[in-house]
Scaffold this motif. Structure first.
Motif, mmCIF file in Angstrom:
data_model
loop_
_atom_site.group_PDB
_atom_site.id
_atom_site.type_symbol
_atom_site.label_atom_id
_atom_site.label_comp_id
_atom_site.label_asym_id
_atom_site.label_seq_id
_atom_site.Cartn_x
_atom_site.Cartn_y
_atom_site.Cartn_z
ATOM 1 N N ASN A 1 0.819 -1.216 0.000
ATOM 2 C CA ASN A 1 0.000 0.000 0.000
ATOM 3 C C ASN A 1 0.851 1.263 0.000
ATOM 4 O O ASN A 1 0.443 2.289 -0.557
ATOM 5 N N GLY A 2 1.992 1.195 0.670
ATOM 6 C CA GLY A 2 2.822 2.383 0.789
ATOM 7 C C GLY A 2 2.436 3.268 1.957
ATOM 8 O O GLY A 2 2.965 4.373 2.100
ATOM 9 N N PHE A 3 1.540 2.786 2.801
ATOM 10 C CA PHE A 3 1.172 3.516 4.023
ATOM 11 C C PHE A 3 0.684 2.519 5.058
ATOM 12 O O PHE A 3 0.151 1.468 4.733
ATOM 13 N N ASP A 4 0.890 2.873 6.325
ATOM 14 C CA ASP A 4 0.548 2.032 7.459
ATOM 15 C C ASP A 4 -0.459 2.803 8.319
ATOM 16 O O ASP A 4 -0.122 3.864 8.855
ATOM 17 N N PRO A 5 -1.683 2.326 8.476
ATOM 18 C CA PRO A 5 -2.674 3.060 9.276
ATOM 19 C C PRO A 5 -2.230 3.355 10.701
ATOM 20 O O PRO A 5 -2.625 4.370 11.271
ATOM 21 N N VAL B 1 -9.406 9.665 10.306
ATOM 22 C CA VAL B 1 -10.361 10.050 9.272
ATOM 23 C C VAL B 1 -11.305 8.881 9.040
ATOM 24 O O VAL B 1 -10.874 7.785 8.657
ATOM 25 N N MET B 2 -12.579 9.090 9.293
ATOM 26 C CA MET B 2 -13.586 8.056 9.039
ATOM 27 C C MET B 2 -13.894 8.053 7.538
ATOM 28 O O MET B 2 -14.231 9.096 6.972
ATOM 29 N N VAL C 1 -11.592 3.528 9.775
ATOM 30 C CA VAL C 1 -10.866 4.738 10.139
ATOM 31 C C VAL C 1 -9.485 4.600 9.519
ATOM 32 O O VAL C 1 -8.831 3.564 9.677
ATOM 33 N N ASN C 2 -9.079 5.602 8.757
ATOM 34 C CA ASN C 2 -7.792 5.569 8.057
ATOM 35 C C ASN C 2 -7.687 4.393 7.096
ATOM 36 O O ASN C 2 -6.647 3.732 6.993
#
Length: 374
Positions: free
Chosen positions: A74-78, A248-249, A265-266
């Protein structure tokens, strides 16, 4: 978009008989470690040699996805997103004011929103939600906006600015390959947001083009509540006491029929249920919360076994609601939640939307309250 099932299912079909869990287990192609408990409260049986299911994966019965999303792909971690504030580059203008510069780009990107479930997103800086921009009241802001995507896009900031900086068609909209520079003063202080305002608006928001925009108060401008203002100003000793989080929902319509199949969320469904958010018991918690859910008129946040103070839109230094355990937000509404677990015993404390359907389709998490780590 890669189909994750050979046929389409509406969200209410997923709810029947816990199909969401079963389907995710079938298609994820990954280990189903941490199988959720049944509705009778007993854990699912473990295979020989396997560890018993973790308590947090038993939450809410069997209504939880199975498997794990690939954060690297994904390139991002919640989890990292909770505290990943983008503060830009700070310099000094000739008149002595601070200039804070951000760089934001658009990228079309397929992301994984639940185990094995891919979504063709439009992103700011390769993530959904986009980076959580954070500045200080009355700074001059410069946002260098570049469009590497396949459609026209904008950045519309909820704040005070000139009409030519509004981020709408004709005032900041750019085509693929183009660049625009937004400039305005950081005001008012509070919990704000930005999103794409290109048409059709619902499509651009639903595809992932939104993010938090936080303006910390300048304590010198609020002498009567300077201590409170300092506690919100990132980098101060008073702020370091707080455990601050960006949430962020959001939701995703994977069949593109105007009805969401997953809530979170996220972005990642049930992420904070499987990976509970670690919270030190003695330190207060502050959440910057925004609702960017498309196709549903409202979303909500409910905290189990506790109550919080709420600052609607974050533009006040005194609570707009005191001692509540549930707030409702329409789309683009946002606010600040403050609470503490100081009087609680350590353990797992749930939070979720209080629309049961949203909870069962991914919008549920846990705070893992622990003693301070020495």
């Amino acid at each position: 978009m890669r189909r994750w099932l050979p046929i389409d299912f509406g969200r209410r079909t997923f709810l029947g008989g816990g199909l969401l869990t079963a389907a995710a287990a079938v298609v994820s192609g990954r280990s189903a470690s941490g199988q959720p408990a049944g509705h009778d409260g007993h854990g699912a049986a473990s295979a020989p040699g396997e560890a018993p299911p973790s308590p947090h994966r038993q939450a809410h019965g069997a209504m939880i996805t199975v498997g794990d999303v690939d954060d690297v792909r994904n390139g991002f971690d919640p989890t990292a997103m909770l505290t990943d504030w983008y503060t830009g580059e700070v310099s000094t203008l000739p008149d002595g004011r601070r200039l804070r510069t951000f760089e934001v780009y658009v990228e079309d990107k397929e992301i994984e929103i639940a185990p094995g479930v891919m979504f063709p997103a439009w992103t700011y800086n390769g993530r959904v939600p986009g980076p959580a921009l954070r500045a200080v009241e009355d700074e001059k802001l410069r946002i260098v906006f570049k469009n590497y995507g396949s459609h026209p896009h904008t950045m519309h900031f909820h704040g005070i600015h000139a009409a030519r900086m509004d981020g709408i068609p004709g005032a900041g909209q750019i085509d693929p390959g183009e660049e625009f520079v937004y400039e305005f003063d950081a005001r008012p202080f509070g919990c704000h947001l930005y999103h794409c305002h290109a048409l059709p608006l619902a499509r651009h928001i639903h595809k992932g083009m939104y993010g938090l925009f936080i303006i910390d108060p300048d304590p010198t401008r609020h002498p009567d509540l300077a201590d409170v203002a300092r506690s919100r100003l990132l980098g101060t000793p008073e702020n370091a006491v707080w455990q601050e989080m960006a949430m962020v929902m959001n939701a995703f319509d994977t069949t593109f029929d105007g009805e969401n199949e997953f809530y979170a969320v996220n972005t990642v469904a049930h992420c904070y249920a499987k990976k509970p958010i670690r919270v030190e018991r003695q330190r207060p918690v502050r959440i910057y919360l925004a609702n960017l859910t498309e196709f549903d008129p409202i979303n909500s946040f409910h905290l189990h076994a506790n109550f919080f103070d709420y600052y609607n839109q974050g533009t006040t230094l005194t609570p707009t609601l005191k001692t509540v355990d549930l707030i409702v937000q329409c789309q683009a509404e946002r606010g600040i939640l403050e609470f503490t677990f100081a009087d609680h015993e350590p353990g797992l404390y749930m939070f979720h939307a209080h629309q049961s359907e949203f909870t069962e389709l991914g919008w549920m998490g846990m705070f893992d309250v622990v003693e301070a780590v020495s």
